[in-house]
Design an enzyme around this catalytic site. Structure first.
Site, PDB file in Angstrom:
ATOM      1  CB  THR A 189      -4.398  -2.631   6.577  1.00 32.97           C
ATOM      2  OG1 THR A 189      -5.539  -1.799   6.800  1.00 32.97           O
ATOM      3  CG2 THR A 189      -4.815  -4.080   6.715  1.00 32.97           C
ATOM      4  CD  GLU A 334      -4.864  -7.481   4.882  1.00 34.84           C
ATOM      5  OE1 GLU A 334      -3.637  -7.383   4.700  1.00 34.84           O
ATOM      6  OE2 GLU A 334      -5.669  -6.633   4.475  1.00 34.84           O
ATOM      7  CE  LYS A 441     -10.312  -3.066 -13.354  1.00 30.98           C
ATOM      8  NZ  LYS A 441     -10.116  -2.324 -12.117  1.00 30.98           N
ATOM      9  CD1 TRP A 446      -8.406  -5.785 -16.801  1.00 35.28           C
ATOM     10  CD2 TRP A 446      -7.518  -7.427 -15.563  1.00 35.28           C
ATOM     11  NE1 TRP A 446      -9.375  -6.226 -15.920  1.00 35.28           N
ATOM     12  CE2 TRP A 446      -8.864  -7.230 -15.155  1.00 35.28           C
ATOM     13  CE3 TRP A 446      -6.758  -8.405 -14.915  1.00 35.28           C
ATOM     14  CZ2 TRP A 446      -9.445  -7.985 -14.132  1.00 35.28           C
ATOM     15  CZ3 TRP A 446      -7.352  -9.148 -13.900  1.00 35.28           C
ATOM     16  CH2 TRP A 446      -8.676  -8.940 -13.514  1.00 35.28           C
TER      17      TRP A 446
HETATM   18  P1  AMP Z   1       0.708  -4.291   3.397  1.00 38.70           P
HETATM   19  O1  AMP Z   1      -0.436  -4.894   4.094  1.00 38.70           O
HETATM   20  O2  AMP Z   1       0.890  -2.832   3.666  1.00 38.70           O
HETATM   21  O3  AMP Z   1       1.959  -5.049   3.658  1.00 38.70           O
HETATM   22  O4  AMP Z   1       0.421  -4.384   1.824  1.00 38.70           O
HETATM   23  C1  AMP Z   1       0.194  -5.601   1.183  1.00 38.70           C
HETATM   24  C2  AMP Z   1       0.196  -5.411  -0.313  1.00 38.70           C
HETATM   25  O5  AMP Z   1       1.488  -5.036  -0.782  1.00 38.70           O
HETATM   26  C3  AMP Z   1      -0.118  -6.663  -1.095  1.00 38.70           C
HETATM   27  O6  AMP Z   1      -1.495  -6.945  -1.137  1.00 38.70           O
HETATM   28  C4  AMP Z   1       0.453  -6.333  -2.467  1.00 38.70           C
HETATM   29  O7  AMP Z   1      -0.449  -5.541  -3.228  1.00 38.70           O
HETATM   30  C5  AMP Z   1       1.664  -5.504  -2.122  1.00 38.70           C
HETATM   31  N1  AMP Z   1       2.869  -6.332  -2.231  1.00 38.70           N
HETATM   32  C6  AMP Z   1       3.537  -6.948  -1.248  1.00 38.70           C
HETATM   33  N2  AMP Z   1       4.628  -7.581  -1.722  1.00 38.70           N
HETATM   34  C7  AMP Z   1       4.640  -7.387  -3.066  1.00 38.70           C
HETATM   35  C8  AMP Z   1       5.505  -7.797  -4.134  1.00 38.70           C
HETATM   36  N3  AMP Z   1       6.600  -8.522  -3.947  1.00 38.70           N
HETATM   37  N4  AMP Z   1       5.186  -7.397  -5.396  1.00 38.70           N
HETATM   38  C9  AMP Z   1       4.093  -6.642  -5.622  1.00 38.70           C
HETATM   39  N5  AMP Z   1       3.265  -6.213  -4.664  1.00 38.70           N
HETATM   40  C10 AMP Z   1       3.520  -6.583  -3.391  1.00 38.70           C
END
Ligand code: AMP
Length: 546
Positions: A189, A334, A441, A446
């Site tokens: 990640t 993930e 919060k 929220w």
């Molecule tokens: P990563 O593992 O770096 O790809 O990050 C994943 C995270 O990116 C997700 O848990 C979301 O919080 C955010 N994310 C991915 N796609 C979107 C989207 N279309 N809109 C808002 N947040 C997103």
């Protein structure tokens, strides 16, 4: 008498492997190409040739001692060589570990040592970025360098030239039969909210994810498409595009080290990309290029955006100025990553406000992934488009744990807790309103930081906006809007701009005008940095009222 119990007559043991994807692409779509941008032209390589090169690379890696299950790191741009490693390593039974070339030194050392990478394939132009950390690697036995560069920086481990290694081999390596459940690809990640954690994709999960992303409900890419893969191959396997491309015969456009928005536009114009995929920041960059010179994006069938919420104003600008439809998708490291793409229903008129409303959703659930919204007590909430809770997912390309079992609390009853908050409607469209860690919060209610950012970006005065929660004696937390402005404006005017678009109490009274929103290694807003700056008193916070 009860009848005999009927059992399947299918070849259910047939393994779903990356090897079958590779062989399909090279045999059925042997003329499709990997096109690597060189800055002033492109290098074209057919899928038939890619497979031959992958066999050569697998033979060379075997001689270097790489065996089943061994991790091989890649420290590369999106390129032909990276694609060859993407196939050679898993198809020989080893595990390709894509290293994020922009990680801070300490995290890079951590993930290489954590995975115990045996060999690292590095792009010659990235040697200076690797140089400061090679001395801290505990498991790396050799480096393979693709392209030119000063290899003396790699220390005393053996260094091989990628081109020479391949030239010395025949393309006769026999791909072994593999268990579809064996490890194929590994990715950490990006560490936006903590230390990077490893996720290991199997052959089976990669295969099923690729099939799924080719549905018309997703990209629907075909051999008629040329797909510009802006999202890096170290960011969740470039969203699985390199694997899907070999299934569908889609030509891959790889930008190499030419990742500036201007260079990407040059690539699109020269090679007529029909699809392009990137995070919102890169799309915003392309729009800025268009503000400075005439650009031609007419070859694009559509673009996909994911990784962070896409501001509506950005989507509307692409539609209006260039006729380019951008479709938003959601996913995580993930989740391989695609969980859904926000394609509007077929009966919605293109170009209408309603259509844009659908495109502003984060995604429409893809077949194969199950999703539920839960409240803090773990109760499932209705799919009514309003009930807000944490999103949980499960399915064949969702990770069941982290590498080495880290953070078991992120999983329960076979579901992954995404850490994203959102709603789901009765047609399977879900909307992420925030990360659990970012949501503000305020007085027991929220406030979505993402919604405020999205709206602020719609102001003609605002270039970028990131909203964080800051401590407040009365309300526990209140929003602080950190904005980059293009024209003279002030907090009162910006607060007035928001008023009426969100509830009055959600409008921030705290404002900081900044030069640029800090970004993570994959181009997302880095709110960790903004919070630290606020805590250190480095942000000049202005209040609209007390
Ligand atoms: P990563 O593992 O770096 O790809 O990050 C994943 C995270 O990116 C997700 O848990 C979301 O919080 C955010 N994310 C991915 N796609 C979107 C989207 N279309 N809109 C808002 N947040 C997103």
């Amino acid at each position: 008498m009860a009848g005999a119990r009927i059992t399947s007559t299918m070849q259910d043991d047939f393994p779903l492997t990356i090897t079958t994807i590779l062989l399909h692409g090279s045999r059925v779509f042997g003329r499709s190409e990997c096109v690597t941008w060189q800055g002033d032209g492109a290098r074209h390589t057919s899928y038939r040739q890619i497979e031959e090169n992958a066999r050569r690379l697998a033979a060379a890696l075997t001689k270097l001692g790489v065996g089943p299950g061994d991790p091989v790191g890649t420290f590369c741009w999106n390129s032909q060589e990276h694609l060859e490693a993407y196939y050679a390593v898993p198809c020989m039974g080893a595990v390709v570990h894509t290293l994020n070339i922009r990680l801070p030194a300490q995290q890079l050392v951590h993930i290489v040592n954590d995975a115990q990478d045996k060999i690292i394939i590095v792009d010659g132009s990235l040697l200076p970025a690797l140089a400061p950390v090679v001395g801290s690697f505990t498991s790396v036995e050799a480096y393979i360098v693709a392209g030119e560069g000063d290899t003396s920086v790699l220390g005393d481990r053996p260094v091989y030239s990628y081109a020479e290694l391949l030239a010395a081999e025949e393309p006769s390596f026999a791909w072994p039969e593999l268990d579809e459940r064996s490890a194929a690809v590994m990715c950490y990640t990006s560490g936006t909210t903590g230390d990077p954690r490893g996720v290991v994709y199997s052959h089976r999960s990669t295969y099923l994810h690729a099939v799924s992303t080719l549905q018309s409900a997703c990209t629907g890419a075909s051999d008629a498409d040329r797909q510009l893969t802006i999202v890096p191959m170290f960011h969740v396997n470039a969203w699985g595009i390199p694997f899907a491309a070999f299934m569908a015969g889609t030509t891959l456009h790889m930008p190499g080290k030419y990742m500036t928005p201007g260079a990407l536009v040059d690539f699109i114009e020269a090679e007529h990309s029909t699809l392009a995929s990137g995070v919102p920041t890169i799309w915003a960059g392309i729009l800025q290029v268009g503000a400075q010179r005439e650009i031609n994006l007419s070859s694009l069938r559509f673009g996909t955006s994911g990784g962070a919420a896409m501001p509506r104003s950005l989507m509307e600008a692409f539609q209006k100025q260039y006729g380019v439809t951008i479709i938003q998708g959601w996913g995580m490291t993930e989740t391989s990553p695609v969980g859904g793409l926000a394609r509007p229903p077929a009966d919605i008129e293109p170009g209408t406000v309603e259509e844009m409303d659908y495109r502003m959703k984060s995604g429409r659930l893809l077949a194969g992934v199950q999703m539920r919204i839960v409240d803090p007590e773990g109760n499932e909430l209705p799919w009514d488009g309003e009930s807000t809770g944490e999103i949980e997912v499960r399915g064949p390309w969702i990770t069941a744990s982290y590498f080495k079992g880290e953070q078991p609390e992120k999983f329960h009853d076979g579901w992954l807790r995404t850490g994203d908050i959102g709603t789901m409607d009765d047609e399977g469209y879900f909307q992420i309103s925030d990360r659990l860690k970012d949501v503000i919060k305020s007085g027991g209610e929220w406030i979505s930081s993402v919604e405020l950012e999205n709206l602020l970006t719609g102001s003609p005065h605002v270039v970028e906006a990131a909203v964080i929660g800051i401590p407040d004696d009365k309300w526990t937390e209140r929003p602080l809007a950190c904005v980059v402005v293009s024209q003279d404006t002030d907090p009162v005017a910006l607060a007035e701009f928001l008023d009426g678009k969100v509830a009055h109490w959600q409008v921030p009274e705290n404002w900081a005008f900044i030069e640029e929103v800090p970004k993570t290694t994959v181009g997302k807003f880095d709110k960790k940095v903004l919070r630290a700056r606020f805590k250190a008193g480095e942000l000049d916070v202005k209040r609209t009222h007390d």
